[in-house]
Design a protein around this motif. Structure first.
Motif, PDB file in Angstrom:
ATOM      1  N   SER A 172      61.283  33.999  -0.581  1.00 49.27           N
ATOM      2  CA  SER A 172      62.614  34.716  -1.156  1.00 49.27           C
ATOM      3  C   SER A 172      63.907  34.479  -0.455  1.00 49.27           C
ATOM      4  O   SER A 172      64.969  34.392  -0.830  1.00 49.27           O
ATOM      5  CB  SER A 172      62.227  36.142  -1.504  1.00 49.27           C
ATOM      6  N   ALA A 212      57.521  32.745  -5.410  1.00 49.47           N
ATOM      7  CA  ALA A 212      57.669  33.140  -4.020  1.00 49.47           C
ATOM      8  C   ALA A 212      56.847  32.423  -3.026  1.00 49.47           C
ATOM      9  O   ALA A 212      56.826  32.391  -1.760  1.00 49.47           O
ATOM     10  CB  ALA A 212      57.649  34.488  -3.812  1.00 49.47           C
ATOM     11  N   ASP A 221      62.020  37.342  -8.642  1.00 49.27           N
ATOM     12  CA  ASP A 221      61.262  38.386  -7.941  1.00 49.27           C
ATOM     13  C   ASP A 221      60.102  38.539  -9.133  1.00 49.27           C
ATOM     14  O   ASP A 221      59.053  38.856  -8.592  1.00 49.27           O
ATOM     15  CB  ASP A 221      61.873  39.461  -7.566  1.00 49.27           C
TER      16      ASP A 221
END
Length: 626
Positions: free
Chosen positions: A157, A152, A146
């Motif tokens: 995710s 991402a 993250d």
């Protein structure tokens, strides 16, 4: 626990550390109805996804595993990653794109089957079950992932499983939920067992079982299969598949009942080993079975690597190849010649005149017919560098010698298979009706042995896979000549109904029976090939359009859709006391008839012209079948 194919113990050594961690997690956290495949070639293009998951309700998943640390990843875009493992930069495909390509190719393949697509509605023509794909990063935590927004952007995710989401302490429910969120679709029906087998048939062509006896290979080109998919598909069951894919190095023994797929697994193993080894030896006792297996290897282009011989033919080959004297045929006759042949080869190996370790792998089919001394000799032929030995065994089919004198341990003959033995109890060859008749007839000699030591050859009771068929027939006639006429008429009737001549066999006990049957059927102009004429089974050609006439002994290891067994009224020998006590002559005759009956895949026809002890037992067994 989910089923992993190949078995974890056989594939863990070739996994990366991250793949091992994921495999352990999948097995422990997923329910029993999940099927998992690791690095198994898929489809006609033989793609190699890291992990494929299949669940009746959740559908199909493809997971790509990358053991990258965060600092290994230098640049990313939707198509490529620049990584630098060990400081050496290189470009690789985006793993998510890789997983997506795999699953879409699999869906495209499966959607060609009308029984695996949505029949109507919004998703008509699309795969019957959901599908999903994702990436597993065993060296990167969720927090680390993250912290890199650029990752991402190219791997959403919800399509990633991270290091801290696959530990032992993770709740199974939470792990499964993480997996399910990868799915793009909520539609889909619960897959039936038949549909799961259809999926396996398409994804893994090497599991297909064709109509040809003893053959699991397909003879049709892929284009034909994709445009005309059979309505009834035959495929290895999950135990057979896991076993076949899990056979690694070392000595292994498979105990299996008649019709459980032992030879099927042997053939798969031959195909696999031929890709990496220079020499594979397959031995069996039965000359006709050796001829059939040899023809199969030739048809598939494996004969350059795989040598198939019956044991005594191989012994003669060894003496000839190494220019050693063969037993004098004038001095030794019949069994004495065979015994002297065996002694000559054993002595030559002990003296170093015939080298040990000649073959990269050795496989023994119908190992229950081998004397302990033969197995000891065969074990010496395996190269120490591979140590690959496979023995297929079913003591219920031991027809050459009394079981009482054959109690031995595999360890005593140099077969180191403790901890690497497998038992196959399900009979797939025969219909439930044929198997029940054969077993009820021979029940007294088929009772399982209570063998505590896995290193001892056990006797295994067969279980039917449940396939239904016609009740076997017992035709009572006024003489042996009428038996032949009834068989002739029934064979003609079946042929007119579409069963080819070469899918029929007549199995007899005594030579005079074979002589009369061959003479009468030839006179009636029925195509018949006498396999045991002049005691030679090497002329066995299963593809020849003719009824196969052979002894019960010669039929071992073979199978036919239709089997006729004449002359039951002459069994057992009327001059012997009726006893099925194990080790008695009548027990051996009962076991022989059991083997003959279990050659029948669909139709079994028995004939007799008089009452006998065996006829009475057959009548009693038939009442239970009906």
């Amino acid at each position: 626990m989910a089923t992993l194919i190949p078995a974890y113990g056989s594939c863990a050594t070739r996994m990366t550390a991250g793949e091992r961690r994921l495999a352990q997690c999948l097995r422990a956290k997923l329910d029993d109805d999940y099927l998992l495949w690791y690095d198994v070639p898929v489809g006609p293009q033989y793609r190699h996804p890291d992990f494929i998951l299949l669940h009746p309700c959740r559908g199909l998943f493809v997971l790509e595993v990358k053991d990258w640390k965060l600092e290994t990843i230098r640049k990313v875009n939707p198509e490529q990653f620049l990584i630098a493992p060990h400081g050496q930069p290189k470009h690789v495909q985006n793993p998510l794109q890789q997983a997506r390509d795999y699953v879409l190719e699999m869906c495209s393949l499966l959607e060609q089957d009308s029984q695996l697509v949505q029949p109507q509605g919004r998703y008509q023509g699309k795969l019957l079950c959901p599908y999903a794909y994702g990436v597993v990063l065993p060296q990167i935590t969720r927090r680390q992932f993250d912290s890199q927004p650029v990752l991402a952007e190219v791997i959403p995710s919800h399509l990633v499983i991270c290091k801290d989401e696959m530990t032992e302490s993770v709740d199974p429910g939470h792990f499964q939920q993480r997996l399910w969120t990868m799915s793009h679709y909520d539609f889909g029906n619960t897959l039936t067992n038949e549909q799961i087998d259809r999926i396996r048939w398409h994804l893994y062509p090497d599991l297909r079982i064709s109509a040809k006896q003893l053959s699991f290979f397909d003879d049709e080109p892929t284009e034909t299969l994709q445009t005309a998919i059979p309505q009834i598909l035959k495929v290895m069951d999950l135990q057979q598949e896991q076993l076949a894919r899990s056979l690694g190095e070392g000595h292994r023994v498979i105990h299996g009942v008649a019709g459980s797929g032992k030879t099927l697994i042997l053939a798969y193993r031959c195909q696999h080993l031929a890709e990496t080894l220079q020499s594979v030896l397959v031995l069996c006792f039965n000359v006709a079975l050796a001829s059939r297996l040899r023809m199969l290897m030739e048809e598939k282009g494996l004969d350059r690597i795989v040598t198939v011989r019956h044991f005594h033919g191989w012994c003669m080959d060894q003496l000839k190849q190494h220019r050693l004297p063969r037993p004098d045929g004038n001095k030794y006759r019949g069994g004495a010649f065979i015994e002297q042949l065996e002694k000559s080869v054993v002595a030559a190996v002990d003296a170093g005149q015939i080298p040990a370790g000649q073959y990269g792998a050795v496989m023994v089919d119908e190992g229950h017919d081998f004397e302990p001394e033969w197995l000891k000799l065969v074990a010496q032929m395996v190269s120490p560098s591979t140590d690959s030995l496979l023995v297929l065994y079913d003591d219920a089919q031991n027809l050459y010698g009394q079981r009482a004198s054959r109690q031995f341990s595999f360890k005593s003959v140099g077969i180191k298979a403790q901890g690497r033995t497998t038992i196959l109890k399900l009979n797939y060859r025969n219909t439930a009706q044929v198997l029940m008749l054969a077993y009820e007839f021979a029940r007294e000699v088929m009772e399982p042995l209570n063998v505590a030591d896995e290193d001892m050859p056990p006797l295994i009771m067969p279980n039917s896979a449940g396939r239904e068929g016609p009740v076997p027939e017992l035709m009572k006639c006024s003489g042996f000549g009428q038996e032949i006429m009834r068989i002739r008429d029934r064979a003609q009737q079946l042929q007119e109904r579409g069963i080819p001549w070469n899918e029929m066999a007549i199995l007899y006990r005594s030579k005079w029976m074979g002589e009369r049957i061959f003479r009468e059927l030839t006179k009636a102009e029925l195509p018949v090939a006498w396999i045991n004429k002049d005691r030679d089974s090497r002329n066995f050609d299963p593809s020849e359009r003719s009824i196969k006439l052979m002894t019960m002994h010669a039929s071992k290891g073979l199978e036919f859709p239709v089997v006729f067994i004449p002359g039951l009224g002459y069994l057992p020998n009327p001059h012997q006391a009726m006893s099925l006590r194990d080790g008695s002559a009548n027990a051996e005759e009962a076991r022989l008839l059991y083997v003959a009956m279990t050659r029948a895949i669909e139709v079994l026809v028995l004939t007799c012209d008089r009452r006998s002890r065996f006829v009475e037992r057959i009548e009693g067994a038939l009442k239970k079948v009906v």
